[in-house]
Design a protein around this motif. Structure first.
Motif, mmCIF file in Angstrom:
data_model
loop_
_atom_site.group_PDB
_atom_site.id
_atom_site.type_symbol
_atom_site.label_atom_id
_atom_site.label_comp_id
_atom_site.label_asym_id
_atom_site.label_seq_id
_atom_site.Cartn_x
_atom_site.Cartn_y
_atom_site.Cartn_z
ATOM 1 N N ASP A 101 -1.212 11.447 0.393
ATOM 2 C CA ASP A 101 -1.498 10.032 0.182
ATOM 3 C C ASP A 101 -3.003 9.814 0.359
ATOM 4 N N ARG A 161 -6.083 6.708 0.533
ATOM 5 C CA ARG A 161 -6.447 5.294 0.586
ATOM 6 C C ARG A 161 -7.968 5.142 0.449
ATOM 7 N N VAL A 164 -1.687 7.666 6.110
ATOM 8 C CA VAL A 164 -1.799 6.240 6.442
ATOM 9 C C VAL A 164 -3.055 6.001 7.298
ATOM 10 N N ASN A 165 -4.160 6.595 6.850
ATOM 11 C CA ASN A 165 -5.498 6.433 7.443
ATOM 12 C C ASN A 165 -5.722 7.228 8.721
ATOM 13 N N ALA A 195 -0.797 4.613 -2.660
ATOM 14 C CA ALA A 195 -1.805 5.452 -2.004
ATOM 15 C C ALA A 195 -2.254 6.599 -2.908
ATOM 16 N N TYR A 201 0.825 -1.200 0.000
ATOM 17 C CA TYR A 201 0.000 0.000 0.000
ATOM 18 C C TYR A 201 0.863 1.255 0.000
ATOM 19 N N TYR A 215 -8.099 7.702 12.729
ATOM 20 C CA TYR A 215 -7.964 6.475 11.939
ATOM 21 C C TYR A 215 -9.337 5.943 11.498
#
Length: 487
Positions: free
Chosen positions: A168, A170, A189-190, A142, A139, A217
């Motif tokens: 990035d 997702r 990263v979320n 992204a 991943y 998150y």
């Protein structure tokens, strides 16, 4: 002349009466035919009997058709296609086309395409497809990717991939708010969730509107509007494993947004949000939650994932709730989707699917012998995965195998943990009686009447051929089963 006029009026009256009677006789039939029943939390199938692969996707209504689209992956999890189906009643789905495939562009040949979402741009007459793109191995990319087509189910032209404004990106969704479109995607990263305004042609990103809940998150966003209130549904970031869904509300997409609030149960009934589609009809509008029950939770491939669809409830203008139902009554023409009360049908045939492994409870080798062991096996290849629930009184049932005609019970009626579950001729022993106890999301513990212990898959195994045994209730998902009506 008077006589002729009277005669003509009589014929006209007779004709109107005939039409009225015909209309009245046809109308109730049409209303009844519009409602269909859909079994929930299974892998839905198209009209030709093939599995529908529209995971992580969405839905758009064009004319009288609902178009459902989503991820269709290869067995190794890489991108195969964005597949599209259509239906007028939300049950009977016709495969239309693979609107984007791994051959649509060189960079899609080895990739992951996730959470495709469609917008229609009225100004350009184009359907615009947004997606989360990865490189097929990790991943690290992204990125978002964009494609478009002048027809909803045509071949989409691929426009490439990028990171929106350098962020990035997702899990994502898009939303058309009366001609102004937005991208909502997980970033850092979320950890954060960004809202972007799209360009007027919907093909690019114009500006960053807001960052929501930094460090919370949240992923799997699904945005919809009810009345004057925007609702944003999200999931926690726990990989394939389901978690507690939350939602927030706002009077404008640019905010301010409310604090996050829980709905459904702690696993969102074993699902993760994909989309919310308003089912608008002549009588009402139902907001239908579309979720995925990811097969990764039981170490299966994405193409084995199942679907959880449930109508949302709104206790107030700014709150929502969702209850689990094993099956739904859907009247798309009327705009009414509702859960049906559940009961075990005496002549119906069911599969018992392990929550832990996603495999079906069968009789070993389909043997008709007394004492043949029960074990788990892939539900699509097993020889005897079909059972009837025969009422034994007091909320208990006999599990009768359709192939062998015999009953599942605890071997010799022993009370010891680890005792095998076997089939035997019906002796009307209480060791052959099982109580289904709902633990949420359509999963059940099967508790023995004589021993008080549960059917358990030995060692919580994920393997074909693992034995069914009895064990003290320990809350493990290898002691929980989905009881799915075979269709």
């Amino acid at each position: 002349m008077v006589q002729m006029k009277v005669r003509w009026m009589s014929r006209a009256a007779a004709l109107w009466l005939c039409l009225l009677l015909t209309f009245c006789s046809v109308l109730p039939h049409q209303a009844n035919a519009a409602a269909v029943t859909v079994t929930n939390a299974i892998q839905f199938k198209a009209a030709d009997g093939t599995a529908i692969h529209a995971h992580g996707g969405g839905m758009i209504k064009v004319g009288s058709y609902y178009y459902w689209y989503g991820e269709n992956r290869n067995p190794n999890g890489t991108f195969k296609a964005v597949s599209m189906y259509r239906s007028t009643d939300l049950k009977n789905w016709e495969f239309r086309s693979n609107i984007l495939t791994s051959a649509s562009a060189a960079e899609l040949n080895i990739s992951n395409i996730e959470r495709p979402k469609l917008l229609y741009n009225q100004a350009t007459g184009q359907y615009v497809l947004w997606m989360h793109k990865e490189n097929g191995s990790d991943y690290g990319e992204a990125r978002v990717a964009v494609a478009s087509s002048p027809t909803v189910d045509g071949n989409y032209s691929y426009h490439g991939s990028f990171r929106p404004l350098g962020y990035d990106s997702r899990d994502m969704t898009v939303y058309n708010d009366n001609g102004t479109a937005y991208l909502i995607s997980a970033t850092k990263v979320n950890a954060d969730l960004n809202i972007y305004k799209l360009t007027p042609d919907f093909l690019g990103v114009e500006s960053l509107v807001q960052t929501l809940w930094p460090g919370a998150y949240r992923e799997a966003p699904a945005l919809f509007k009810r009345g004057s209130v925007y609702f944003l549904v999200t999931s926690g970031a726990t990989g394939w494993n389901p978690n507690q869904a939350k939602y927030a509300t706002a009077s404008s997409i640019s905010g301010p947004w409310s604090a996050l609030a829980n709905f459904a149960d702690s696993t969102t009934y074993g699902s993760q949000s994909a989309y919310v589609i308003p089912v608008e009809g002549t009588q009402s509008t139902t907001y239908l939650y579309m979720g995925d029950r990811w097969a990764g939770a039981w170490s299966g491939p994405v193409i084995d994932s199942k679907y959880v669809w449930l109508p949302l409830r709104f206790p107030s203008n700014t709150t929502l709730a969702m209850d689990f139902s094993h099956s739904l009554s859907m009247d798309a023409a009327a705009g009414i989707v509702q859960g049906l009360p559940h009961s075990w049908e005496p002549n119906a045939v069911y599969k018992l699917i392990s929550r832990k492994s996603g495999k079906a409870l069968i009789v070993e080798n389909g043997s008709a012998t007394n004492g043949a062991a029960l074990e788990q096996w892939n539900e699509n290849t097993a020889g005897s995965p079909h059972w009837q629930l025969v009422d034994a009184g007091g909320g208990y049932y006999k599990l009768k195998n359709v192939l062998t005609g015999k009953i599942a019970g605890v071997s010799n009626g022993a009370t010891t943990d680890g005792t095998a579950i076997v089939q035997w001729t019906d002796g009307n022993w209480t060791s052959q009686h099982w109580q289904p106890i709902h633990v949420g999301g359509g999963y059940y513990k099967l508790k023995n009447r004589a021993t008080g212990k549960l059917i358990d898959i030995s060692d919580a195994s994920l393997s074909d051929g693992a034995n069914a045994i009895q064990w003290t209730d320990n809350g493990g998902t290898n002691q929980q089963f989905q009881i799915v009506k075979s269709e």
